[in-house]
Design a protein around this motif. Structure first.
Motif, PDB file in Angstrom:
ATOM      1  N   LEU A 216       0.802  -1.219   0.000  1.00 30.66           N
ATOM      2  CA  LEU A 216       0.000   0.000   0.000  1.00 30.66           C
ATOM      3  C   LEU A 216       0.842   1.281   0.000  1.00 30.66           C
ATOM      4  O   LEU A 216       0.572   2.186  -0.788  1.00 30.66           O
ATOM      5  N   PRO A 217       1.882   1.386   0.876  1.00 32.74           N
ATOM      6  CA  PRO A 217       2.627   2.654   0.900  1.00 32.74           C
ATOM      7  C   PRO A 217       3.139   3.068  -0.489  1.00 32.74           C
ATOM      8  O   PRO A 217       2.951   4.202  -0.901  1.00 32.74           O
ATOM      9  N   LYS A 218       3.733   2.144  -1.211  1.00 26.86           N
ATOM     10  CA  LYS A 218       4.256   2.479  -2.541  1.00 26.86           C
ATOM     11  C   LYS A 218       3.125   2.771  -3.514  1.00 26.86           C
ATOM     12  O   LYS A 218       3.265   3.586  -4.432  1.00 26.86           O
ATOM     13  N   ALA A 219       1.999   2.056  -3.320  1.00 31.36           N
ATOM     14  CA  ALA A 219       0.878   2.204  -4.252  1.00 31.36           C
ATOM     15  C   ALA A 219       0.192   3.561  -4.119  1.00 31.36           C
ATOM     16  O   ALA A 219      -0.530   3.985  -5.017  1.00 31.36           O
ATOM     17  N   LEU A 220       0.440   4.249  -2.994  1.00 28.41           N
ATOM     18  CA  LEU A 220      -0.239   5.532  -2.773  1.00 28.41           C
ATOM     19  C   LEU A 220       0.108   6.558  -3.848  1.00 28.41           C
ATOM     20  O   LEU A 220      -0.651   7.490  -4.105  1.00 28.41           O
ATOM     21  N   LEU A 221       1.251   6.379  -4.480  1.00 30.16           N
ATOM     22  CA  LEU A 221       1.634   7.252  -5.602  1.00 30.16           C
ATOM     23  C   LEU A 221       0.570   7.183  -6.711  1.00 30.16           C
ATOM     24  O   LEU A 221       0.353   8.139  -7.437  1.00 30.16           O
ATOM     25  N   GLY A 222      -0.090   6.036  -6.799  1.00 28.35           N
ATOM     26  CA  GLY A 222      -1.164   5.891  -7.796  1.00 28.35           C
ATOM     27  C   GLY A 222      -2.527   6.009  -7.138  1.00 28.35           C
ATOM     28  O   GLY A 222      -3.423   5.210  -7.396  1.00 28.35           O
ATOM     29  N   TRP A 223      -2.699   7.043  -6.313  1.00 25.14           N
ATOM     30  CA  TRP A 223      -3.915   7.176  -5.492  1.00 25.14           C
ATOM     31  C   TRP A 223      -5.180   7.276  -6.337  1.00 25.14           C
ATOM     32  O   TRP A 223      -6.244   6.863  -5.929  1.00 25.14           O
ATOM     33  N   ARG A 224      -5.064   7.824  -7.536  1.00 23.17           N
ATOM     34  CA  ARG A 224      -6.268   7.951  -8.387  1.00 23.17           C
ATOM     35  C   ARG A 224      -6.860   6.565  -8.678  1.00 23.17           C
ATOM     36  O   ARG A 224      -8.064   6.360  -8.584  1.00 23.17           O
ATOM     37  N   THR A 225      -5.980   5.626  -9.026  1.00 21.99           N
ATOM     38  CA  THR A 225      -6.433   4.265  -9.317  1.00 21.99           C
ATOM     39  C   THR A 225      -7.009   3.615  -8.066  1.00 21.99           C
ATOM     40  O   THR A 225      -8.025   2.916  -8.125  1.00 21.99           O
TER      41      THR A 225
END
Lengths: 106, 467
Positions: free
Chosen positions: B200-209
């Protein structure tokens, strides 16, 4: 079986399937037109003769192979239905056209 | 014969963006696509829906409607465009231009291109369950295509089965359009959130998705559609067409009536053209599929042949657009159409965007892992739909000494039918890998030979530029 959402601007397209007159909407692929007209299967397999219907609708599965205006093995999902088209169910493995079979002999 | 700087195959997000970008650098561009209008699968029939069926844009959603501006940008770019055209061969001579043979408008046309960009996208992973060849069983993408292109939808009782974002999206689109769904059979293994959390932490960069995903999950939860979780052992039952679906959900047997069963287990790169031209591929264990090996410029192991979009690895539409942009700029630079500093600034920007868009992939891969049962298949279930070859027969070929898919093909005819292995290739590789106790990379994939699409006698006879 498939149904259609209301489409007030649709234009009807008239074609035949194994000689029977059917109606589709302009812009339909042949495969969609047949499913929309309640045709449950559009080909039978060469090996066992089992009934098949389109699976992917995007040119990958080749389950929609069909005869259109005398030409066998067309991908029905990639050909737009047109007025006056004569579509036939593809039964088993279509043979080579006679002229090619005569010339090549293989 | 047509001579061009850049030939692009596929008019989805990657191909359209690459064409428009390459045109801005002054390259001559030809875009070849199988569909009658641009947009690819994601924006299928976008122009038609905008002009003829604007009401449908409401339930198809804003991400779909966004395709209209992309198609417009592409149309205005000055790129040559062959719609409803099929590339049936792509040749890579040792020196000089690449040659594509394209069936278009009843004639085979020869295209000579200095560079080629393959933007042929993804296909849905074939889901070989018992009964998947019955009429009435289709992929979810197929039903979504019919909804977008023709406003056609399956009559009740309709059952959706599988896992992943497209299943969620389609269920929510149907609900918004008032199309009844009897049940969603969710095959996602238990513990999706737990598996996703570390990413999740790294994925937050793609918050729109992430936000979109959460919105879809909430929409499905509040739709009232019955959802069965942790589904396994899925079967389609019926005599002449599907009548019922059987599965286990949390260990309990469930049987539901269905006249249409839609399957989806994620998407994988469409391998046909990258295989045909001899690009190197590697197995991606997290996504259980082969990816063509690409440099960070988007170039394959075959010089001058580039890949952009989901065909190079699944990233979704926004990522596809950026890989298309990057590849077009790299190609323009290589062909001398753009000077380095200005091109580099654009590439850096596109790479930054791409990084954000790819950030959610590890989370999605962890939450929605590809099926673990395909390589274990045995028995009567059909693996090769065209030649009707069962999983048992594929295992039998191993006993008969087949080390890889090409020998299995020679023994069984699996992969030799009209789809040329598109529907059984991955399954055969997985079963052989399982039977031999080897990695899929060591097993390999079918050799793909031309023509990769059926060519009519007329199209063969009428080869332009043959004189």
């Amino acid at each position: 079986m498939f149904r259609r959402l209301p489409d007030p601007r649709a234009r009807a397209v008239h074609f035949t399937f194994d000689g029977e007159a059917l109606t589709a909407n302009s812009g339909d692929s042949v495969a969609a037109a047949l499913l929309g007209a309640g045709i449950e299967h559009s080909r039978t397999t060469p090996k066992s003769g089992t009934a098949r219907a389109p699976y992917c609708m995007m040119g990958v599965c080749f389950e929609c192979l069909i005869e259109i205006d005398g030409v066998a093995n067309r991908q029905g999902c990639l050909v737009e239905v047109r007025d006056g088209m004569a579509v036939r169910r593809q039964q088993g493995a279509p043979g080579l056209p006679e002229d090619l079979a005569d010339e090549g002999g293989q | 014969m047509t001579r061009i700087d850049l030939a692009i195959i596929g008019a989805g997000p990657a191909g359209m963006e690459a064409a428009a970008t390459a045109r801005e650098t002054g390259l001559s561009v030809l875009l070849i696509d199988e569909q009658p209008e641009p947009g690819g699968q994601i924006w299928r029939a976008i122009e038609c829906n905008v002009s003829e069926r604007p009401d449908n844009l409401v339930f198809l959603g804003p991400d779909y409607a966004a395709g209209a501006a992309r198609a417009e940008r592409f149309r205005a770019s000055g790129a040559n465009y062959w719609p409803s055209a099929m590339v049936w061969h792509l040749d890579n001579p040792e020196t000089g231009d690449k040659t594509a043979l394209v069936a278009w408008d009843g004639v085979t046309r020869q295209v000579q291109a200095r560079s080629v960009l393959l933007a042929t996208g993804a296909m849905e992973r074939p889901v070989p369950i018992p009964g998947w060849t019955l009429p009435g069983v289709m992929s979810i993408g197929a039903a979504q295509t019919m909804l977008k292109s023709s406003g056609l939808y399956p009559e009740a009782p309709l059952v959706l089965a599988g896992s992943g974002p497209l299943l969620l999206l389609f269920a929510v689109q149907c609900h918004a359009a008032g199309i009844p769904i009897s049940a969603v059979l969710d095959t996602t293994p238990a513990g999706a959130m737990t598996r996703g959390l570390p990413h999740l932490p790294k994925a937050l960069l793609g918050w729109r998705t992430l936000l979109k995903g959460r919105r879809l999950m909430q929409a499905l939860a509040s739709s009232g559609i019955p959802v069965y979780r942790h589904v396994r052992n899925l079967e389609a039952l019926g005599a002449d067409s599907v009548e019922r679906v059987r599965c286990t959900s949390d260990g309990q047997t469930v049987e539901i009536e269905a006249t249409t069963l839609l399957l989806h287990e994620g998407v994988v790169p469409n391998p046909q053209l990258t295989r045909l031209i001899g690009c190197e591929h590697r197995w991606n264990a997290a996504q259980r599929c082969f990816h063509p090996m690409l440099s960070d410029r988007g170039e394959t192991s075959v010089p001058g042949v580039f890949v952009a979009g989901d065909g190079g690895g699944i990233g979704g539409a926004p990522a596809a657009e950026n890989t298309g942009r990057i590849a077009a700029l790299e190609i323009a630079e290589e062909l001398g159409a753009v000077n380095r500093p200005s091109g580099d600034i654009e590439i850096v920007k596109a790479r930054d965007n791409l990084r954000a868009q790819m950030a959610v992939r590890p989370l999605l891969d962890a939450m929605y892992p590809p099926p673990d049962w395909i390589g274990k298949l045995d028995g009567d279930v059909l693996v090769c739909r065209c030649e009707e070859v069962s999983a048992r027969a594929v295992r039998g070929a191993v006993a008969d000494g087949a080390p890889g898919p090409n020998q299995a093909k020679a023994f069984l005819r699996a992969g030799m039918g009209p789809c040329q292995g598109r529907m059984c290739g991955l399954t055969v590789t997985e079963i052989l890998a399982d039977a031999h106790g080897k990695e899929p990379d060591a097993i390999g994939y079918y050799r793909i030979r031309p023509p990769i699409k059926p060519v009519t006698v007329g199209e063969l006879a009428a080869l332009d530029g043959a004189d």
